[in-house]
Design an enzyme around this catalytic site. Structure first.
Site, PDB file in Angstrom:
ATOM      1  CB  THR A  49      -3.879  79.480  97.908  1.00  0.00           C
ATOM      2  OG1 THR A  49      -2.849  78.540  97.630  1.00  0.00           O
ATOM      3  CG2 THR A  49      -3.965  80.484  96.791  1.00  0.00           C
TER       4      THR A  49
ATOM      5  CB  CYS B 140       0.615  78.309  91.195  1.00  0.00           C
ATOM      6  SG  CYS B 140       1.912  77.089  91.429  1.00  0.00           S
TER       7      CYS B 140
ATOM      8  CG  HIS C  79      -2.168  76.750  94.685  1.00  0.00           C
ATOM      9  ND1 HIS C  79      -1.573  77.442  95.716  1.00  0.00           N
ATOM     10  CD2 HIS C  79      -1.200  76.620  93.733  1.00  0.00           C
ATOM     11  CE1 HIS C  79      -0.322  77.714  95.394  1.00  0.00           C
ATOM     12  NE2 HIS C  79      -0.078  77.215  94.189  1.00  0.00           N
TER      13      HIS C  79
END
Length: 150
Positions: free
Chosen positions: A12, A18, A35
């Site tokens: 990711t 995040c 994610h």
């Protein structure tokens, strides 16, 4: 959310506030990653994308990995992200969302009985992560910093 097996990696890009959560078992060459962007799906109305929340995203990943033959009781986790990307004059909810995401991820994993074996969280910079389900290495890449494995 996605999963991978031996021969592939899972990644990711652009984890700021995040958090990327990788779940796997030590004895199997299958892994999954979600994610997440926000800590709690119950705080947002009309939240169609369940994968962007810690509570519902982790649940979806656990269920998908169970379908692929992993056992919840044997799953372990590596996490990265949760940075404080912007400096505010006061500690507003927006300025602290990375920390809230990390706290939520830890709590949800604890509820599932999934131990976090390594993490690279917090501070003030973004990350890109790559997980290899064979070596169990989570490579963390950050701009202007040395790439490292957790």
């Amino acid at each position: 959310m996605n999963t991978c097996m031996a021969g592939d990696t899972i990644t990711t890009i652009g984890l700021g506030s995040c958090v990327g959560i990788v779940l796997y078992e030590r004895t199997k060459n299958i892994a999954g990653l979600v994610h997440i962007m926000l800590p709690d799906s119950t705080k947002i109305r009309q939240n169609q994308n369940k994968l962007k929340f810690a509570d519902t995203g982790i649940q979806a990943l656990v269920e998908e990995l169970e379908k692929q033959g992993l056992s919840r009781k044997n799953m372990i986790a590596k996490i990265a992200g949760g940075a404080k990307m912007f400096q505010f004059s006061s500690d507003t909810a927006m300025g602290n969302i990375g920390e809230k995401n990390v706290e939520a991820v830890r709590e949800v994993l604890k509820q599932y009985g999934i131990k976090i074996v390594s993490e690279d969280v917090g501070l003030n910079y973004g990350r890109t992560i790559v997980f290899d389900p064979v070596t169990k290495d989570l490579t963390v890449v950050t701009a202007g910093k040395q790439t490292h494995i957790i």
